[in-house]
Motif scaffolding. Structure first.
Motif, PDB file in Angstrom:
ATOM      1  N   ALA A 255       5.642   0.746  -2.168  1.00 14.61           N
ATOM      2  CA  ALA A 255       4.419   1.336  -1.607  1.00 14.61           C
ATOM      3  C   ALA A 255       3.603   2.021  -2.696  1.00 14.61           C
ATOM      4  N   VAL A 256       4.275   2.676  -3.640  1.00 16.62           N
ATOM      5  CA  VAL A 256       3.573   3.312  -4.759  1.00 16.62           C
ATOM      6  C   VAL A 256       2.934   2.243  -5.654  1.00 16.62           C
ATOM      7  N   LEU A 257       3.638   1.152  -5.885  1.00 20.10           N
ATOM      8  CA  LEU A 257       3.063   0.040  -6.651  1.00 20.10           C
ATOM      9  C   LEU A 257       1.793  -0.472  -5.976  1.00 20.10           C
TER      10      LEU A 257
ATOM     11  N   GLN B 159      -7.880  -1.387  -8.589  1.00 15.38           N
ATOM     12  CA  GLN B 159      -8.991  -2.202  -8.105  1.00 15.38           C
ATOM     13  C   GLN B 159     -10.219  -1.346  -7.818  1.00 15.38           C
ATOM     14  N   ALA B 160     -10.005  -0.111  -7.398  1.00  8.15           N
ATOM     15  CA  ALA B 160     -11.128   0.773  -7.079  1.00  8.15           C
ATOM     16  C   ALA B 160     -11.812   1.314  -8.324  1.00  8.15           C
ATOM     17  N   ILE B 161     -11.055   1.607  -9.373  1.00  4.81           N
ATOM     18  CA  ILE B 161     -11.657   2.285 -10.527  1.00  4.81           C
ATOM     19  C   ILE B 161     -11.939   1.375 -11.710  1.00  4.81           C
TER      20      ILE B 161
ATOM     21  N   THR C 201      -2.893  -9.688  -8.289  1.00  3.42           N
ATOM     22  CA  THR C 201      -3.798  -8.717  -7.668  1.00  3.42           C
ATOM     23  C   THR C 201      -4.804  -8.102  -8.628  1.00  3.42           C
ATOM     24  N   LEU C 202      -4.552  -8.206  -9.920  1.00  2.00           N
ATOM     25  CA  LEU C 202      -5.440  -7.547 -10.886  1.00  2.00           C
ATOM     26  C   LEU C 202      -6.098  -8.508 -11.868  1.00  2.00           C
TER      27      LEU C 202
ATOM     28  N   ILE D  71      -2.044  -0.505  -7.382  1.00  2.76           N
ATOM     29  CA  ILE D  71      -2.880  -1.708  -7.441  1.00  2.76           C
ATOM     30  C   ILE D  71      -4.241  -1.436  -6.810  1.00  2.76           C
ATOM     31  N   GLU D  72      -4.224  -0.845  -5.627  1.00  3.51           N
ATOM     32  CA  GLU D  72      -5.484  -0.560  -4.940  1.00  3.51           C
ATOM     33  C   GLU D  72      -6.328   0.439  -5.723  1.00  3.51           C
TER      34      GLU D  72
END
Length: 169
Positions: A107-109, A117-119, A53-54, A113-114
């Protein structure tokens, strides 16, 4: 890349989901007595999820995070996002023996990740609420499958102990 694979093979994500739902409790059952192994595998699964994902995609991502929600979890890409976190939830549930904690950690993981991805525009990934929801559902599903497997292993252990106690009579 994942989108391209899923577009070419739309059956892949549902097949993987079916496989983890069927096999997951058996994996949890087999690992129930091996909490350290489950912990090591959970860490490995988290690393794999992080890499998937990253890892920089080489394309420009949207700035910020897409916060609209379109609940179409049966499409191939959202379904793949569900499948992605199932092993993490399952392995954390076995390792911690606390499925609710495992689901929350997954859910915290996914939120981390999101947020990354945003910053961090260098990863070239887009942050979306849809991805987080799908990942969180996958974590909850994995934790539930892990809880089922652990419960089966505990039940089997109690049955064997009971048989052993009554075998000498």
């Amino acid at each position: 890349m994942l989108s391209t694979v899923l577009a070419a093979y739309p059956w892949l994500a549902p097949s993987l989901l079916a496989a983890v739902v069927v096999v997951g409790p058996f994996v949890a059952w087999a690992l129930a007595g091996w909490r350290r192994a489950a912990t090591a595998l959970a860490v490995a699964a988290i690393v794999v999820v992080g890499l998937l994902t990253l890892w920089p995609s080489g394309i420009a991502a949207l700035d910020g995070c897409e916060l609209s929600w379109s609940p179409n979890l049966l499409a191939p890409e959202p379904l793949a996002n569900v499948v992605l976190l199932v092993p993490v939830g399952l392995l954390l549930a076995v390792a911690t023996r606390q499925p609710i904690l495992a689901a929350l950690l997954g859910a915290v993981l996914a939120a981390g990740i999101e947020l990354t991805q945003a910053i961090v525009p260098a990863v070239g990934r887009s942050c979306t609420l849809d991805d987080w929801v799908a990942n969180a559902i996958g974590s909850v599903l994995g934790a539930a499958l892990g809880a089922i497997g652990v419960a089966l292993a505990d039940w089997r252990r109690r049955e064997r102990a009971h048989e052993h106690r009554h075998a000498g009579r």
